[in-house]
Design an enzyme around this catalytic site. Structure first.
Site, PDB file in Angstrom:
ATOM      1  N   GLU A  63       0.864  -1.188   0.000  1.00 20.13           N
ATOM      2  CA  GLU A  63       0.000   0.000   0.000  1.00 20.13           C
ATOM      3  C   GLU A  63       0.895   1.231   0.000  1.00 20.13           C
ATOM      4  OE1 GLU A  63      -1.962   0.876   3.657  1.00 20.13           O
ATOM      5  OE2 GLU A  63      -3.191   2.447   2.766  1.00 20.13           O
ATOM      6  N   ILE A  94       7.958  14.374  -4.751  1.00 22.23           N
ATOM      7  CA  ILE A  94       9.246  14.857  -5.265  1.00 22.23           C
ATOM      8  C   ILE A  94       9.343  16.320  -4.841  1.00 22.23           C
ATOM      9  CG2 ILE A  94      10.637  15.278  -7.374  1.00 22.23           C
ATOM     10  CD1 ILE A  94      10.025  12.303  -7.015  1.00 22.23           C
ATOM     11  N   GLN A 148      10.455  18.636  -9.679  1.00 20.25           N
ATOM     12  CA  GLN A 148       9.267  18.012 -10.283  1.00 20.25           C
ATOM     13  C   GLN A 148       9.226  18.199 -11.802  1.00 20.25           C
ATOM     14  OE1 GLN A 148       5.577  19.132  -8.382  1.00 20.25           O
ATOM     15  NE2 GLN A 148       6.281  18.414  -6.403  1.00 20.25           N
ATOM     16  N   LYS A 150      10.570  16.515 -14.061  1.00 17.52           N
ATOM     17  CA  LYS A 150      11.849  16.267 -14.750  1.00 17.52           C
ATOM     18  C   LYS A 150      12.010  14.764 -14.977  1.00 17.52           C
ATOM     19  CE  LYS A 150      14.421  20.110 -12.652  1.00 17.52           C
ATOM     20  NZ  LYS A 150      15.538  20.396 -11.737  1.00 17.52           N
ATOM     21  N   GLY A 151      10.977  14.022 -14.638  1.00 19.29           N
ATOM     22  CA  GLY A 151      11.035  12.567 -14.855  1.00 19.29           C
ATOM     23  C   GLY A 151      11.415  11.761 -13.615  1.00 19.29           C
ATOM     24  N   TYR A 152      11.709  12.452 -12.486  1.00 21.40           N
ATOM     25  CA  TYR A 152      12.120  11.704 -11.284  1.00 21.40           C
ATOM     26  C   TYR A 152      10.981  10.832 -10.736  1.00 21.40           C
ATOM     27  CZ  TYR A 152      16.506  14.259 -11.056  1.00 21.40           C
ATOM     28  OH  TYR A 152      17.741  14.768 -11.352  1.00 21.40           O
ATOM     29  N   ASN A 209      -5.764  15.335  -7.379  1.00 19.06           N
ATOM     30  CA  ASN A 209      -4.620  15.910  -8.097  1.00 19.06           C
ATOM     31  C   ASN A 209      -3.650  14.839  -8.573  1.00 19.06           C
ATOM     32  OD1 ASN A 209      -5.476  18.494  -7.658  1.00 19.06           O
ATOM     33  ND2 ASN A 209      -4.486  18.592  -5.640  1.00 19.06           N
ATOM     34  N   GLY A 228      -4.076  11.632 -12.195  1.00 20.45           N
ATOM     35  CA  GLY A 228      -3.449  11.718 -13.529  1.00 20.45           C
ATOM     36  C   GLY A 228      -2.050  11.124 -13.514  1.00 20.45           C
TER      37      GLY A 228
HETATM   38  N1  COA Z   1      -1.415  15.046 -12.568  1.00 23.47           N
HETATM   39  C1  COA Z   1      -1.307  14.602 -13.850  1.00 23.47           C
HETATM   40  N2  COA Z   1      -0.132  14.309 -14.430  1.00 23.47           N
HETATM   41  C2  COA Z   1       0.984  14.523 -13.710  1.00 23.47           C
HETATM   42  C3  COA Z   1       0.971  15.012 -12.386  1.00 23.47           C
HETATM   43  C4  COA Z   1      -0.307  15.283 -11.821  1.00 23.47           C
HETATM   44  N3  COA Z   1      -0.434  15.741 -10.585  1.00 23.47           N
HETATM   45  N4  COA Z   1       2.254  15.133 -11.948  1.00 23.47           N
HETATM   46  C5  COA Z   1       3.035  14.725 -12.965  1.00 23.47           C
HETATM   47  N5  COA Z   1       2.280  14.366 -13.998  1.00 23.47           N
HETATM   48  C6  COA Z   1       2.706  13.830 -15.291  1.00 23.47           C
HETATM   49  C7  COA Z   1       3.850  14.582 -15.941  1.00 23.47           C
HETATM   50  O1  COA Z   1       3.413  15.633 -16.742  1.00 23.47           O
HETATM   51  C8  COA Z   1       4.499  13.475 -16.750  1.00 23.47           C
HETATM   52  O2  COA Z   1       3.770  13.237 -17.936  1.00 23.47           O
HETATM   53  P1  COA Z   1       4.517  12.845 -19.313  1.00 23.47           P
HETATM   54  O3  COA Z   1       5.235  11.566 -19.020  1.00 23.47           O
HETATM   55  O4  COA Z   1       3.407  12.685 -20.285  1.00 23.47           O
HETATM   56  O5  COA Z   1       5.440  13.965 -19.605  1.00 23.47           O
HETATM   57  C9  COA Z   1       4.302  12.246 -15.863  1.00 23.47           C
HETATM   58  O6  COA Z   1       3.184  12.522 -15.031  1.00 23.47           O
HETATM   59  C10 COA Z   1       5.500  11.931 -14.981  1.00 23.47           C
HETATM   60  O7  COA Z   1       6.111  13.109 -14.549  1.00 23.47           O
HETATM   61  P2  COA Z   1       7.412  13.076 -13.662  1.00 23.47           P
HETATM   62  O8  COA Z   1       8.284  14.264 -14.016  1.00 23.47           O
HETATM   63  O9  COA Z   1       8.054  11.750 -13.757  1.00 23.47           O
HETATM   64  O10 COA Z   1       6.793  13.265 -12.227  1.00 23.47           O
HETATM   65  P3  COA Z   1       7.306  14.221 -11.043  1.00 23.47           P
HETATM   66  O11 COA Z   1       8.773  14.039 -10.835  1.00 23.47           O
HETATM   67  O12 COA Z   1       6.849  15.606 -11.263  1.00 23.47           O
HETATM   68  O13 COA Z   1       6.526  13.592  -9.812  1.00 23.47           O
HETATM   69  C11 COA Z   1       4.594  13.687  -8.362  1.00 23.47           C
HETATM   70  C12 COA Z   1       5.124  13.463  -9.797  1.00 23.47           C
HETATM   71  C13 COA Z   1       3.074  13.443  -8.378  1.00 23.47           C
HETATM   72  C14 COA Z   1       5.243  12.711  -7.438  1.00 23.47           C
HETATM   73  C15 COA Z   1       4.942  15.147  -7.971  1.00 23.47           C
HETATM   74  O14 COA Z   1       4.284  16.016  -8.839  1.00 23.47           O
HETATM   75  C16 COA Z   1       4.588  15.490  -6.554  1.00 23.47           C
HETATM   76  O15 COA Z   1       5.382  15.338  -5.656  1.00 23.47           O
HETATM   77  N6  COA Z   1       3.353  15.999  -6.323  1.00 23.47           N
HETATM   78  C17 COA Z   1       2.881  16.411  -5.012  1.00 23.47           C
HETATM   79  C18 COA Z   1       2.614  15.255  -4.093  1.00 23.47           C
HETATM   80  C19 COA Z   1       1.565  14.308  -4.612  1.00 23.47           C
HETATM   81  O16 COA Z   1       0.533  14.726  -5.120  1.00 23.47           O
HETATM   82  N7  COA Z   1       1.836  12.991  -4.455  1.00 23.47           N
HETATM   83  C20 COA Z   1       0.971  11.925  -4.926  1.00 23.47           C
HETATM   84  C21 COA Z   1      -0.035  11.489  -3.926  1.00 23.47           C
HETATM   85  S1  COA Z   1       0.654  10.863  -2.454  1.00 23.47           S
END
Ligand code: COA
Length: 239
Positions: free
Chosen positions: A78, A84, A89, A91-93, A120, A123
């Site tokens: 779970e 990140i 954010q 950047k693919g991490y 949020n 997606g």
């Molecule tokens: N909604 C929709 N798509 C999203 C997204 C979101 N909130 N965040 C990222 N993406 C998409 C990116 O555009 C990318 O799409 P692509 O592959 O078509 O270009 C893909 O998802 C991966 O992006 P990536 O750069 O690898 O992700 P990131 O390093 O920005 O990390 C999260 C993604 C969600 C972990 C980061 O945005 C974050 O920390 N968010 C706040 C905390 C959160 O909401 N956590 C999840 C719930 S616990």
């Protein structure tokens, strides 16, 4: 430059520091989540965290991570939190972390990941292979994980045949193979249009023009004023 270690509350100073750094990132990224709750789960001995460590000559910096609780006997984990740090954010991490995490779980024989995603994050999770239509059998998870009212339950099946460490190359190869197979099914030959049909179209257009000219000239006063359809069309063009 980048490492993905798995730490838990085992008392080791280095691990504890890294977990606190991760807690601070999560607390900032999920401001609605009480800090005490985040700390409690990260430090709970049943939970583990996979971190992203960015290494330099002077220090190892935590830039994100995923906190999860394994239910090994039921074959799933779970995901409690995943975040990140803001400047790293998009950047693919997040994707790299998820792929490393999937490969790590695969080795342990885990078949599913389950999470309650807020609106949020749906997606992002969908892009990582999660679905809102559950694939995990209910008896494996129901009653084991906490029910969150505001979240949407999502799960992801870990296919044992996929090499998640190398998934982007695998996808490129699959796409190339698919295009190759499609080429064999279709004949991409462009035929010249039929001469006869084009002549017919031109003839019809001419007829329509003559018809419009007739209608236009039949409007009382038009002919007397020196107007015709050609002049009218020209005037439209200029204005
Ligand atoms: N909604 C929709 N798509 C999203 C997204 C979101 N909130 N965040 C990222 N993406 C998409 C990116 O555009 C990318 O799409 P692509 O592959 O078509 O270009 C893909 O998802 C991966 O992006 P990536 O750069 O690898 O992700 P990131 O390093 O920005 O990390 C999260 C993604 C969600 C972990 C980061 O945005 C974050 O920390 N968010 C706040 C905390 C959160 O909401 N956590 C999840 C719930 S616990």
């Amino acid at each position: 430059m980048i490492d993905f270690p798995v730490y838990k509350n085992d008392g080791a100073k280095e691990h504890m520091r890294a977990l606190i750094d991760l807690k601070n990132i999560i607390a900032k990224q999920l401001p609605k989540m009480p800090k005490e709750y985040i700390t409690r789960l990260i430090m709970d001995r049943k939970h583990e965290s996979m971190l992203i460590l960015k290494k330099s000559d002077t220090q190892n910096k935590v830039i994100g991570g995923v906190v999860y609780r394994p239910f090994e006997e039921n074959g799933f984990v779970e995901i409690a939190f995943l975040a990140i740090t803001a400047i790293e954010q998009v950047k693919g991490y997040g994707t790299r972390l998820m792929n490393k995490f999937k490969a790590y779980l695969q080795k342990k024989g885990i078949k599913y990941m389950v999470t309650y995603a807020d609106n949020n994050a749906i997606g992002y999770f969908k892009k990582q292979g999660f679905s809102t239509i559950p694939r995990i059998p209910k008896h494996l998870w129901y009653g084991y994980i906490k029910d969150y009212e505001s979240g949407t339950l999502m799960d992801c099946y870990l296919n044992p045949d996929i090499d998640y460490n190398n998934i982007s190359n695998e996808l490129k190869k699959q796409k190339a193979a698919l295009l190759e197979a499609l080429k064999k099914c279709y004949h991409f030959e462009i035929y010249k249009g039929l001469e006869l049909e084009q002549k017919e179209v031109k003839r019809k257009r001419k007829e329509e023009d003559l018809e419009s000219e007739k209608v236009f000239s039949s409007i009382p006063g038009i002919a007397e004023s020196g107007w015709n359809l050609q002049l009218y069309k020209k005037s439209l063009y200029f204005y």
